[in-house]
Design an enzyme around this catalytic site. Structure first.
Site, short mmCIF file in Angstrom:
data_model
loop_
_atom_site.label_atom_id
_atom_site.label_comp_id
_atom_site.label_asym_id
_atom_site.label_seq_id
_atom_site.Cartn_x
_atom_site.Cartn_y
_atom_site.Cartn_z
N CYS A 1 0.81 -1.22 0.00
CA CYS A 1 0.00 0.00 0.00
C CYS A 1 0.85 1.27 0.00
O CYS A 1 0.32 2.36 -0.16
CB CYS A 1 -0.92 0.01 1.22
SG CYS A 1 -0.01 0.00 2.77
N ASP B 1 2.38 2.53 2.54
CA ASP B 1 2.33 3.25 3.81
C ASP B 1 3.63 3.06 4.61
O ASP B 1 4.34 2.08 4.42
CB ASP B 1 1.14 2.78 4.65
CG ASP B 1 -0.17 3.26 4.04
OD1 ASP B 1 -0.12 4.24 3.28
OD2 ASP B 1 -1.21 2.68 4.33
N CYS C 1 -3.08 3.75 7.21
CA CYS C 1 -4.55 3.75 7.25
C CYS C 1 -5.04 3.62 8.70
O CYS C 1 -4.25 3.51 9.63
CB CYS C 1 -5.05 2.58 6.43
SG CYS C 1 -4.60 1.02 7.19
N CYS D 1 -1.62 -4.49 7.68
CA CYS D 1 -1.38 -3.21 8.35
C CYS D 1 -0.78 -3.45 9.74
O CYS D 1 0.06 -2.67 10.20
CB CYS D 1 -2.67 -2.42 8.48
SG CYS D 1 -3.64 -2.40 6.97
FE1 FES Z 1 -1.41 0.54 4.27
FE2 FES Z 1 -3.12 -0.26 6.07
S1 FES Z 1 -3.49 0.00 3.97
S2 FES Z 1 -1.05 0.17 6.32
#
Ligand code: FES
Length: 126
Positions: A35, A37, A61, A105
């Site tokens: 993702c 992140d 997220c 996540c």
């Molecule tokens: Fe990236 Fe949750 S979607 S950490």
């Protein structure tokens, strides 16, 4: 059934231990290729290898925020070795579960802790 448990919502809306420790003994940063992140974890560790303080920052997220916040609560006051045994499943369980497609996540939180401890050990051995 709601997508997220009440606990996930609580930790997402009122995250504990969010922020920076300026004089941290270990800092870990990891990213999730899936993702994009990012998670950064700061640890303050005393001479007895007890995690006295822990804070995190994330571009993540809701699940990442809730997972990291819960993870910091679980390792605060614990010995470093014990913190290393924390699994993302244990974090998810403490949150009363995460949707299956959001489990990655919680991995971010586990890996950020591992990375911060690795950084601490590296600094200590220098
Ligand atoms: Fe990236 Fe949750 S979607 S950490």
């Amino acid at each position: 059934m709601a997508l997220y448990s009440d606990k996930v919502m609580e930790y997402f809306l009122h995250p504990k231990n969010i922020g920076v420790i300026e004089d941290a003994d270990g800092v870990g940063e990891v990213g999730n290729a899936k993702c994009g992140d990012i998670m950064r974890m700061y640890l303050k560790i005393n001479d007895d290898e007890i995690i006295e303080d822990v804070k995190f920052e994330t571009f993540g997220c809701a699940s990442a925020i809730a997972s990291s916040s819960m993870a910091t609560e679980l390792i605060k006051g614990q010995p470093v070795d014990k913190a290393l045994t924390l699994t993302n499943q244990a974090v998810a369980e403490a949150l009363d579960g995460l949707p299956a497609y959001k489990m990655h996540c919680s991995v971010l939180a586990q890996e950020a802790i591992e990375s911060a401890i690795e950084d601490y050990r590296k600094k200590k051995s220098q």
